[in-house]
Design an enzyme around this catalytic site. Structure first.
Site, PDB file in Angstrom:
ATOM      1  N   HIS A 143       0.855  -1.189   0.000  1.00 29.32           N
ATOM      2  CA  HIS A 143       0.000   0.000   0.000  1.00 29.32           C
ATOM      3  C   HIS A 143       0.893   1.243   0.000  1.00 29.32           C
ATOM      4  O   HIS A 143       1.777   1.385   0.845  1.00 29.32           O
ATOM      5  CB  HIS A 143      -0.886  -0.038   1.250  1.00 29.32           C
ATOM      6  CG  HIS A 143      -1.900   1.042   1.329  1.00 29.32           C
ATOM      7  ND1 HIS A 143      -3.081   1.017   0.639  1.00 29.32           N
ATOM      8  CD2 HIS A 143      -1.919   2.192   2.056  1.00 29.32           C
ATOM      9  CE1 HIS A 143      -3.793   2.093   0.919  1.00 29.32           C
ATOM     10  NE2 HIS A 143      -3.099   2.835   1.778  1.00 29.32           N
TER      11      HIS A 143
ATOM     12  N   ASP B 257       0.983   5.239   0.163  1.00 32.30           N
ATOM     13  CA  ASP B 257       0.222   6.428   0.561  1.00 32.30           C
ATOM     14  C   ASP B 257       0.838   7.690  -0.012  1.00 32.30           C
ATOM     15  O   ASP B 257       1.862   8.171   0.463  1.00 32.30           O
ATOM     16  CB  ASP B 257       0.193   6.522   2.085  1.00 32.30           C
ATOM     17  CG  ASP B 257      -0.742   5.499   2.684  1.00 32.30           C
ATOM     18  OD1 ASP B 257      -1.929   5.478   2.304  1.00 32.30           O
ATOM     19  OD2 ASP B 257      -0.281   4.702   3.533  1.00 32.30           O
TER      20      ASP B 257
ATOM     21  N   MET C 240       0.584  11.623  -0.627  1.00 29.56           N
ATOM     22  CA  MET C 240      -0.070  12.798  -0.018  1.00 29.56           C
ATOM     23  C   MET C 240       0.493  14.079  -0.623  1.00 29.56           C
ATOM     24  O   MET C 240       1.709  14.203  -0.800  1.00 29.56           O
ATOM     25  CB  MET C 240       0.192  12.815   1.485  1.00 29.56           C
ATOM     26  CG  MET C 240      -0.230  11.541   2.184  1.00 29.56           C
ATOM     27  SD  MET C 240       0.145  11.639   3.941  1.00 29.56           S
ATOM     28  CE  MET C 240      -0.351   9.990   4.459  1.00 29.56           C
TER      29      MET C 240
ATOM     30  N   HIS D 145      -2.646   4.686  -2.944  1.00 35.92           N
ATOM     31  CA  HIS D 145      -3.743   5.418  -2.310  1.00 35.92           C
ATOM     32  C   HIS D 145      -3.439   6.905  -2.489  1.00 35.92           C
ATOM     33  O   HIS D 145      -2.612   7.467  -1.766  1.00 35.92           O
ATOM     34  CB  HIS D 145      -3.795   5.008  -0.833  1.00 35.92           C
ATOM     35  CG  HIS D 145      -4.811   5.743  -0.031  1.00 35.92           C
ATOM     36  ND1 HIS D 145      -4.833   5.703   1.357  1.00 35.92           N
ATOM     37  CD2 HIS D 145      -5.874   6.516  -0.394  1.00 35.92           C
ATOM     38  CE1 HIS D 145      -5.835   6.440   1.787  1.00 35.92           C
ATOM     39  NE2 HIS D 145      -6.480   6.947   0.752  1.00 35.92           N
TER      40      HIS D 145
ATOM     41  N   ASP E  91      -8.475   1.070   6.138  1.00 30.00           N
ATOM     42  CA  ASP E  91      -7.159   1.708   6.258  1.00 30.00           C
ATOM     43  C   ASP E  91      -7.163   2.696   7.416  1.00 30.00           C
ATOM     44  O   ASP E  91      -7.922   3.667   7.413  1.00 30.00           O
ATOM     45  CB  ASP E  91      -6.869   2.433   4.932  1.00 30.00           C
ATOM     46  CG  ASP E  91      -5.519   3.142   4.889  1.00 30.00           C
ATOM     47  OD1 ASP E  91      -4.731   3.003   5.845  1.00 30.00           O
ATOM     48  OD2 ASP E  91      -5.273   3.827   3.881  1.00 30.00           O
TER      49      ASP E  91
HETATM   50  C1  DX5 Z   1      -3.265   7.388   6.438  1.00 33.07           C
HETATM   51  C2  DX5 Z   1      -2.868   6.354   5.432  1.00 33.07           C
HETATM   52  C3  DX5 Z   1      -2.680   4.997   5.974  1.00 33.07           C
HETATM   53  C4  DX5 Z   1      -1.603   4.879   7.012  1.00 33.07           C
HETATM   54  C5  DX5 Z   1      -2.053   3.836   7.960  1.00 33.07           C
HETATM   55  O1  DX5 Z   1      -3.542   8.568   5.789  1.00 33.07           O
HETATM   56  O2  DX5 Z   1      -3.845   6.253   4.406  1.00 33.07           O
HETATM   57  O3  DX5 Z   1      -2.495   4.033   4.944  1.00 33.07           O
HETATM   58  O4  DX5 Z   1      -0.363   4.512   6.485  1.00 33.07           O
HETATM   59  O5  DX5 Z   1      -1.196   3.869   9.027  1.00 33.07           O
HETATM   60  P1  DX5 Z   1      -1.499   3.088  10.372  1.00 33.07           P
HETATM   61  O6  DX5 Z   1      -1.650   1.636  10.005  1.00 33.07           O
HETATM   62  O7  DX5 Z   1      -0.302   3.384  11.178  1.00 33.07           O
HETATM   63  O8  DX5 Z   1      -2.768   3.649  10.919  1.00 33.07           O
HETATM   64 ZN    ZN Z   2      -3.613   4.566   2.903  1.00 35.85          ZN
END
Ligand code: DX5
Ligand code: ZN
Length: 230
Positions: free
Chosen positions: A41, A43, A45, A74, A180
């Site tokens: 996955h 992430d 941002m 994501h 998630d």
């Molecule tokens: C948050 C992300 C998640 C994050 C989850 O914005 O989308 O994917 O990495 O992290 P944990 O598992 O630490 O909550």
């Molecule tokens: Zn995520």
């Protein structure tokens, strides 16, 4: 490359790169892949849709060379349609966008499919299931956020579980339901029981002493929750 649409295995873990030690990212990714992880996955941002900046396509492209896992991006960004192609070119197999930023969600789904990638649509904790009514049949995956996106290590929001169940009822046999945020040994069973089948976990895997063992433990807990065996 595993076929993401397959309903088997019933439970899949999707370790989140966000919590890896980025100085040793290749090693961290290899460890969970050797332990059986099939999804990574990613992430992304942009500092606009969420109040944080993570990494972009160049990092993903580098990791693509050292992993055969299914790359699940994501996109927590305001313009997913504009940037989807660069993430597919970097090696992502699935692109998830947020429904909250989509003016024409069907056009985004069609665009990502036309690039040859699978499509996920994500809902923030308070975004209702009805927000994806017009595209739910077209997507390959729905992602329910169980924290507010932007940071790893946050507390699981259990209030989203009825929405997970509501969406699960509406998905077909080749669509997956990902959850998630805040997934750990204390929360994963409730998410699995509610209907999630694909579990993102960052802190609870990469920030543990033994990430492969932590991942397997989470997988076992989720499997036990759906089979009733503990
Ligand atoms: C948050 C992300 C998640 C994050 C989850 O914005 O989308 O994917 O990495 O992290 P944990 O598992 O630490 O909550
Ligand atoms: Zn995520």
């Amino acid at each position: 490359m595993p076929d993401f649409a397959l309903k088997t295995p019933a439970i899949r873990m999707a370790p989140s790169l966000l919590s890896v030690d980025f100085g040793n990212a290749e090693r961290g990714v290899a460890a969970i892949e050797e332990a059986g992880a099939t999804i990574l996955h990613l992430d992304v941002m942009d500092g606009h849709f969420v109040p944080n900046i993570s990494f972009g396509a160049p990092i993903i492209k580098s990791l693509r060379k050292c992993s055969k896992m299914y790359f699940d991006a994501h996109l927590m960004i305001e313009e997913p349609k504009k940037y989807a192609e660069s993430f597919v070119e970097a090696g992502c197999d699935l692109i998830t966008f947020h429904i909250e930023v989509a003016k024409d969600p069907a056009a985004i789904v069609d665009h990502i499919h036309s690039l040859g990638a699978s499509v996920g649509v994500s809902l923030n904790p308070t975004t209702p299931a009805s927000s994806i009514d017009t595209i739910i049949e077209k997507v390959d995956m729905v992602l329910v956020m169980s924290v507010w996106p932007g940071f790893g290590g946050q507390k699981f929001i259990a209030d989203v579980l009825p929405k997970v169940t509501e969406i699960k009822k509406r998905l077909g046999p080749h669509q997956r339901l990902q959850i998630d945020g805040g997934i750990d040994p204390n929360t994963i069973a409730s998410a699995a029981a509610a209907g999630a089948d694909t579990f993102v976990a960052g802190t609870a895997i990469f920030r543990q002493d033994d990430p492969p063992a932590a991942m397997k433990n989470l997988q076992n807990l989720a499997e036990a929750a759906i089979t009733g065996v503990s």
